[in-house]
Design a protein around this motif. Structure first.
Motif, PDB file in Angstrom:
ATOM      1  N   LEU A  58      -7.475 -18.418 -14.958  1.00  0.00           N
ATOM      2  CA  LEU A  58      -7.940 -17.362 -14.079  1.00  0.00           C
ATOM      3  C   LEU A  58      -7.066 -17.316 -12.832  1.00  0.00           C
ATOM      4  CD1 LEU A  58     -11.820 -17.921 -14.212  1.00  0.00           C
ATOM      5  CD2 LEU A  58     -10.498 -16.187 -15.449  1.00  0.00           C
ATOM      6  N   TYR A  59      -6.705 -16.096 -12.417  1.00  0.00           N
ATOM      7  CA  TYR A  59      -5.833 -15.910 -11.265  1.00  0.00           C
ATOM      8  C   TYR A  59      -6.476 -14.946 -10.283  1.00  0.00           C
ATOM      9  CZ  TYR A  59      -2.576 -17.319 -14.989  1.00  0.00           C
ATOM     10  OH  TYR A  59      -1.961 -17.958 -16.034  1.00  0.00           O
ATOM     11  N   TRP A  60      -5.806 -14.759  -9.141  1.00  0.00           N
ATOM     12  CA  TRP A  60      -6.232 -13.752  -8.181  1.00  0.00           C
ATOM     13  C   TRP A  60      -5.060 -12.823  -7.905  1.00  0.00           C
ATOM     14  CZ3 TRP A  60     -11.000 -12.626  -6.849  1.00  0.00           C
ATOM     15  CH2 TRP A  60     -11.210 -11.678  -5.822  1.00  0.00           C
ATOM     16  N   GLY A  61      -5.298 -11.526  -7.998  1.00  0.00           N
ATOM     17  CA  GLY A  61      -4.246 -10.555  -7.759  1.00  0.00           C
ATOM     18  C   GLY A  61      -4.074  -9.624  -8.939  1.00  0.00           C
ATOM     19  N   ALA A  62      -2.890  -9.011  -9.020  1.00  0.00           N
ATOM     20  CA  ALA A  62      -2.638  -8.023 -10.072  1.00  0.00           C
ATOM     21  C   ALA A  62      -2.108  -8.657 -11.341  1.00  0.00           C
ATOM     22  CB  ALA A  62      -1.658  -6.964  -9.566  1.00  0.00           C
ATOM     23  N   ARG A  63      -1.412  -9.780 -11.217  1.00  0.00           N
ATOM     24  CA  ARG A  63      -0.764 -10.382 -12.376  1.00  0.00           C
ATOM     25  C   ARG A  63      -1.088 -11.857 -12.488  1.00  0.00           C
ATOM     26  NH1 ARG A  63       5.390  -7.841 -11.895  1.00  0.00           N
ATOM     27  NH2 ARG A  63       4.756  -5.626 -11.977  1.00  0.00           N
ATOM     28  N   GLY A  64      -0.859 -12.377 -13.694  1.00  0.00           N
ATOM     29  CA  GLY A  64      -1.050 -13.803 -13.920  1.00  0.00           C
ATOM     30  C   GLY A  64      -0.393 -14.218 -15.209  1.00  0.00           C
ATOM     31  N   ASP A  65       0.482 -15.201 -15.147  1.00  0.00           N
ATOM     32  CA  ASP A  65       1.117 -15.721 -16.355  1.00  0.00           C
ATOM     33  C   ASP A  65       1.375 -17.211 -16.187  1.00  0.00           C
ATOM     34  OD1 ASP A  65       3.513 -16.045 -14.857  1.00  0.00           O
ATOM     35  OD2 ASP A  65       4.106 -13.986 -15.301  1.00  0.00           O
ATOM     36  N   GLU A  66       2.089 -17.802 -17.133  1.00  0.00           N
ATOM     37  CA  GLU A  66       2.272 -19.247 -17.140  1.00  0.00           C
ATOM     38  C   GLU A  66       3.078 -19.758 -15.953  1.00  0.00           C
ATOM     39  OE1 GLU A  66       4.849 -20.600 -20.329  1.00  0.00           O
ATOM     40  OE2 GLU A  66       5.486 -18.535 -20.651  1.00  0.00           O
ATOM     41  N   TYR A  67       3.759 -18.858 -15.252  1.00  0.00           N
ATOM     42  CA  TYR A  67       4.562 -19.273 -14.101  1.00  0.00           C
ATOM     43  C   TYR A  67       3.786 -19.174 -12.789  1.00  0.00           C
ATOM     44  CZ  TYR A  67       8.258 -18.791 -17.550  1.00  0.00           C
ATOM     45  OH  TYR A  67       9.027 -18.916 -18.676  1.00  0.00           O
ATOM     46  N   ASP A  68       2.596 -18.609 -12.817  1.00  0.00           N
ATOM     47  CA  ASP A  68       1.773 -18.505 -11.620  1.00  0.00           C
ATOM     48  C   ASP A  68       0.820 -19.693 -11.529  1.00  0.00           C
ATOM     49  OD1 ASP A  68       2.821 -16.041 -10.744  1.00  0.00           O
ATOM     50  OD2 ASP A  68       1.563 -14.971 -12.192  1.00  0.00           O
ATOM     51  N   HIS A  69       0.326 -19.948 -10.327  1.00  0.00           N
ATOM     52  CA  HIS A  69      -0.635 -21.026 -10.123  1.00  0.00           C
ATOM     53  C   HIS A  69      -2.047 -20.475 -10.294  1.00  0.00           C
ATOM     54  CE1 HIS A  69       2.448 -23.783  -8.740  1.00  0.00           C
ATOM     55  NE2 HIS A  69       2.891 -22.856  -7.884  1.00  0.00           N
ATOM     56  N   PRO A  70      -2.765 -20.907 -11.329  1.00  0.00           N
ATOM     57  CA  PRO A  70      -4.106 -20.365 -11.582  1.00  0.00           C
ATOM     58  C   PRO A  70      -5.162 -20.964 -10.657  1.00  0.00           C
ATOM     59  CG  PRO A  70      -3.586 -22.018 -13.220  1.00  0.00           C
ATOM     60  CD  PRO A  70      -2.357 -21.866 -12.370  1.00  0.00           C
ATOM     61  N   LEU A  71      -6.215 -20.210 -10.444  1.00  0.00           N
ATOM     62  CA  LEU A  71      -7.366 -20.736  -9.718  1.00  0.00           C
ATOM     63  C   LEU A  71      -8.133 -21.726 -10.581  1.00  0.00           C
ATOM     64  CD1 LEU A  71      -8.735 -17.421  -8.169  1.00  0.00           C
ATOM     65  CD2 LEU A  71      -7.309 -19.129  -7.044  1.00  0.00           C
ATOM     66  N   LEU A  72      -8.179 -21.420 -11.876  1.00  0.00           N
ATOM     67  CA  LEU A  72      -8.864 -22.284 -12.842  1.00  0.00           C
ATOM     68  C   LEU A  72      -8.106 -22.249 -14.157  1.00  0.00           C
ATOM     69  CD1 LEU A  72     -12.615 -22.602 -13.644  1.00  0.00           C
ATOM     70  CD2 LEU A  72     -11.070 -21.938 -15.481  1.00  0.00           C
ATOM     71  N   SER A  73      -8.012 -23.386 -14.798  1.00  0.00           N
ATOM     72  CA  SER A  73      -7.385 -23.429 -16.118  1.00  0.00           C
ATOM     73  C   SER A  73      -7.989 -24.566 -16.934  1.00  0.00           C
ATOM     74  CB  SER A  73      -5.867 -23.615 -16.006  1.00  0.00           C
ATOM     75  OG  SER A  73      -5.552 -24.837 -15.372  1.00  0.00           O
ATOM     76  N   VAL A  74      -7.991 -24.382 -18.242  1.00  0.00           N
ATOM     77  CA  VAL A  74      -8.505 -25.386 -19.168  1.00  0.00           C
ATOM     78  C   VAL A  74      -7.434 -25.614 -20.219  1.00  0.00           C
ATOM     79  CG1 VAL A  74     -10.369 -26.021 -20.738  1.00  0.00           C
ATOM     80  CG2 VAL A  74     -10.842 -24.499 -18.812  1.00  0.00           C
ATOM     81  N   TYR A  75      -7.030 -26.869 -20.415  1.00  0.00           N
ATOM     82  CA  TYR A  75      -5.931 -27.139 -21.339  1.00  0.00           C
ATOM     83  C   TYR A  75      -5.989 -28.583 -21.824  1.00  0.00           C
ATOM     84  CZ  TYR A  75      -3.957 -29.009 -16.983  1.00  0.00           C
ATOM     85  OH  TYR A  75      -3.768 -29.698 -15.810  1.00  0.00           O
ATOM     86  N   ALA A  76      -5.141 -28.886 -22.801  1.00  0.00           N
ATOM     87  CA  ALA A  76      -4.998 -30.248 -23.304  1.00  0.00           C
ATOM     88  C   ALA A  76      -3.696 -30.821 -22.765  1.00  0.00           C
ATOM     89  CB  ALA A  76      -5.000 -30.260 -24.833  1.00  0.00           C
ATOM     90  N   GLN A  77      -3.715 -32.092 -22.412  1.00  0.00           N
ATOM     91  CA  GLN A  77      -2.547 -32.725 -21.822  1.00  0.00           C
ATOM     92  C   GLN A  77      -2.317 -34.094 -22.440  1.00  0.00           C
ATOM     93  OE1 GLN A  77      -1.562 -32.706 -17.349  1.00  0.00           O
ATOM     94  NE2 GLN A  77      -2.559 -34.690 -17.630  1.00  0.00           N
ATOM     95  N   SER A  78      -1.067 -34.366 -22.790  1.00  0.00           N
ATOM     96  CA  SER A  78      -0.709 -35.654 -23.374  1.00  0.00           C
ATOM     97  C   SER A  78      -0.272 -36.604 -22.268  1.00  0.00           C
ATOM     98  CB  SER A  78       0.419 -35.475 -24.387  1.00  0.00           C
ATOM     99  OG  SER A  78       0.773 -36.708 -24.967  1.00  0.00           O
ATOM    100  N   ALA A  79      -0.877 -37.783 -22.244  1.00  0.00           N
ATOM    101  CA  ALA A  79      -0.528 -38.778 -21.228  1.00  0.00           C
ATOM    102  C   ALA A  79      -0.738 -40.176 -21.782  1.00  0.00           C
ATOM    103  CB  ALA A  79      -1.373 -38.577 -19.975  1.00  0.00           C
ATOM    104  N   HIS A  80       0.299 -41.005 -21.657  1.00  0.00           N
ATOM    105  CA  HIS A  80       0.237 -42.401 -22.108  1.00  0.00           C
ATOM    106  C   HIS A  80      -0.153 -42.518 -23.578  1.00  0.00           C
ATOM    107  CE1 HIS A  80       0.610 -43.355 -17.867  1.00  0.00           C
ATOM    108  NE2 HIS A  80      -0.510 -42.682 -17.606  1.00  0.00           N
ATOM    109  N   GLY A  81       0.394 -41.626 -24.380  1.00  0.00           N
ATOM    110  CA  GLY A  81       0.176 -41.689 -25.815  1.00  0.00           C
ATOM    111  C   GLY A  81      -1.152 -41.139 -26.278  1.00  0.00           C
TER     112      GLY A  81
END
Length: 284
Positions: A58-81
């Motif tokens: 979720l973003y604020w403004g007219a546009r939002g993509d992977e290069y913008d900083h989102p207000l909220l995001s949900v994702y999977a992340q790999s860390a330490h195997g």
């Protein structure tokens, strides 16, 4: 059980019923629009989460993509195997493994913002989810307009929902009673208390906000009324406001169901099915 015992049981039940006044609390139209709203919002939340999964940010403004900083995001992340589910809100991150971001589906772990058991109509189907979502959005609008028109024309909104000065002065007492799990009884139970009135007015306003922000996300409405998107601060702002409105509705439903359980689920649900409500006895 003997016939004598059975008769005594029926007599006892009849006596208990006689000690409680039964009133006609909800009209047929109120009950029908209530249950249609419940079904519609359930389907819209499920399809909305399916749509959200296509771009769980979720973003604020007219546009939002992977290069913008989102207000909220949900994702999977790999860390330490290991892979972890992450929910990011502003600068804060939360490990949500097993709930959102990274959850188990049919015995296997998968990267999804929301798990499949809560999304409608299927595991992941953006096209059908959008079709269902917009269809039931119009059902919600039509149902809401019917209820609102009837409420204004019949005086239901003025007499039963709009709080009086006395109601507003009673807010602290009503809050205290709810915290002590003391629900209205006797004569007081014949009308909505001030917290109920404010909650129903508030949820009506929130549903209105959800409808307006949802319209701003429709390409057809954008072409017809581009000023609406600008008024809301841009398409991504409208999407964020839509998500917040829907989340508030879900919170309202959770509180509403909790109150139903605490106040007596059989009596409360029966009143919304048959219209008849047995007044609780006065507190001793």
């Amino acid at each position: 059980m003997s016939a004598k015992a059975s008769g005594a049981t029926r007599l006892a039940l009849f006596g208990r019923r006689q000690n409680r006044e039964v009133i006609y609390r909800h009209t047929v139209l109120v009950r029908l629009t209530h249950w249609l709203n419940a079904l519609t919002i359930f389907l819209m939340v499920g399809t909305g989460l399916n749509i959200f999964n296509a771009h769980p940010r979720l973003y604020w403004g007219a546009r939002g993509d992977e290069y913008d900083h989102p207000l909220l995001s949900v994702y999977a992340q790999s860390a330490h195997g290991a892979v972890r589910g992450v929910n990011q809100v502003g600068a804060m991150t939360f490990d949500t493994t097993g709930v959102v971001g990274w959850s188990r589906e049919a015995g296997e772990w998968t990267a999804r913002a929301w798990p499949a058991w809560i999304t409608i109509p299927s595991f992941q189907d953006l096209a059908d989810a959008r079709h269902w979502h917009f269809l039931f959005a119009w059902v919600l609008v039509a149902n809401g307009l019917i209820y609102l028109t009837w409420s204004l024309a019949s005086g239901h909104a003025r007499h039963d929902l709009w709080p009086t000065k006395a109601d507003l002065k009673a807010i602290p007492r009503s809050i205290l009673d709810h915290l002590r799990l003391r629900h209205p009884a006797g004569e007081a139970a014949k009308r909505y208390n001030v917290l109920q009135r404010l909650a129903y007015i508030g949820v009506t306003a929130i549903i209105g906000t959800m409808v307006v922000t949802g319209l701003a996300l429709s390409p057809g409405i954008d072409a017809f009324a581009p000023w609406l998107v600008d008024l809301l601060g841009g398409r991504q702002s409208a999407r964020t406001l839509h998500f917040i409105s829907a989340s508030t509705i879900v919170l309202f439903i959770a509180v509403h169901l909790s109150e139903v359980v605490l106040a007596g689920p059989f009596n409360e649900v029966r009143s919304m099915l048959t219209g008849r409500y047995a007044l609780p006895k006065e507190h001793e």
